[in-house]
Design a protein around this motif. Sequence first.
Motif, PDB file in Angstrom:
ATOM      1  N   ILE A 132       0.863  -1.185   0.000  1.00  0.00           N
ATOM      2  CA  ILE A 132       0.000   0.000   0.000  1.00  0.00           C
ATOM      3  C   ILE A 132       0.898   1.232   0.000  1.00  0.00           C
ATOM      4  CG2 ILE A 132      -1.776   1.319   1.224  1.00  0.00           C
ATOM      5  CD1 ILE A 132      -2.680  -1.284   2.538  1.00  0.00           C
ATOM      6  N   ILE A 133       0.534   2.221  -0.807  1.00  0.00           N
ATOM      7  CA  ILE A 133       1.278   3.486  -0.850  1.00  0.00           C
ATOM      8  C   ILE A 133       0.265   4.624  -0.821  1.00  0.00           C
ATOM      9  CG2 ILE A 133       2.800   4.961  -2.231  1.00  0.00           C
ATOM     10  CD1 ILE A 133       4.024   2.421  -3.396  1.00  0.00           C
ATOM     11  N   GLY A 134       0.586   5.658  -0.050  1.00  0.00           N
ATOM     12  CA  GLY A 134      -0.296   6.820   0.013  1.00  0.00           C
ATOM     13  C   GLY A 134       0.194   7.811   1.042  1.00  0.00           C
ATOM     14  N   LEU A 135      -0.745   8.519   1.634  1.00  0.00           N
ATOM     15  CA  LEU A 135      -0.424   9.579   2.583  1.00  0.00           C
ATOM     16  C   LEU A 135      -1.050   9.310   3.941  1.00  0.00           C
ATOM     17  CD1 LEU A 135      -1.166  12.698   0.338  1.00  0.00           C
ATOM     18  CD2 LEU A 135       1.081  11.720   0.847  1.00  0.00           C
ATOM     19  N   LYS A 136      -0.394   9.783   4.950  1.00  0.00           N
ATOM     20  CA  LYS A 136      -0.938   9.799   6.306  1.00  0.00           C
ATOM     21  C   LYS A 136      -0.524  11.115   6.929  1.00  0.00           C
ATOM     22  CE  LYS A 136      -2.797   7.980  10.032  1.00  0.00           C
ATOM     23  NZ  LYS A 136      -4.081   7.347  10.135  1.00  0.00           N
ATOM     24  N   ASN A 137      -1.502  11.958   7.241  1.00  0.00           N
ATOM     25  CA  ASN A 137      -1.226  13.284   7.808  1.00  0.00           C
ATOM     26  C   ASN A 137      -0.232  14.065   6.953  1.00  0.00           C
ATOM     27  OD1 ASN A 137      -2.930  12.712  10.004  1.00  0.00           O
ATOM     28  ND2 ASN A 137      -1.263  11.707  11.092  1.00  0.00           N
ATOM     29  N   GLY A 138      -0.389  13.981   5.625  1.00  0.00           N
ATOM     30  CA  GLY A 138       0.449  14.721   4.697  1.00  0.00           C
ATOM     31  C   GLY A 138       1.802  14.096   4.408  1.00  0.00           C
ATOM     32  N   LYS A 139       2.135  12.995   5.042  1.00  0.00           N
ATOM     33  CA  LYS A 139       3.420  12.327   4.821  1.00  0.00           C
ATOM     34  C   LYS A 139       3.222  11.102   3.931  1.00  0.00           C
ATOM     35  CE  LYS A 139       5.525  13.672   9.175  1.00  0.00           C
ATOM     36  NZ  LYS A 139       6.123  13.233  10.432  1.00  0.00           N
ATOM     37  N   GLU A 140       4.164  10.900   2.991  1.00  0.00           N
ATOM     38  CA  GLU A 140       4.121   9.724   2.131  1.00  0.00           C
ATOM     39  C   GLU A 140       4.514   8.501   2.948  1.00  0.00           C
ATOM     40  OE1 GLU A 140       6.823  10.942  -0.946  1.00  0.00           O
ATOM     41  OE2 GLU A 140       5.219  11.859  -2.109  1.00  0.00           O
ATOM     42  N   GLN A 141       3.656   7.492   2.919  1.00  0.00           N
ATOM     43  CA  GLN A 141       3.858   6.278   3.696  1.00  0.00           C
ATOM     44  C   GLN A 141       3.688   5.062   2.791  1.00  0.00           C
ATOM     45  OE1 GLN A 141       4.794   7.767   6.994  1.00  0.00           O
ATOM     46  NE2 GLN A 141       3.521   6.144   7.790  1.00  0.00           N
TER      47      GLN A 141
END
Length: 101
Positions: free
Chosen positions: A30-39
């Motif tokens: 899974i790739i995406g954002l969490k609280n504006g950070k790329e995770q």
Amino acid sequence: TYDLLLNALDNRISCYCVYDTFERYFCPHIIGLKNGKEQTLVWQYAGDSSEGLPPEGQWKCFTIVKLSQLSTINDAWHPGEPGRTGVPSYCVGQVERQILL
């Protein structure tokens, strides 16, 4: 780095990096954002971590900006084990791409 991980995820290619001073061998799921950070949520199947790594592997959550020496490698793809250590739902809040198992 983000694009390399997207490509690895799309094509089910294993990766290598150094994260928090430990060598890691993993497959992004899974790739995406969490609280504006790329995770990215990955299945780490080899290498080490601060708490050690079970022989069968473990789900890990990486902050992408902290990855160094990232490269794709020719190891077999590892699908991970759903529920094995629990897929951390906290890792990626806004999913851009994921592999459905």
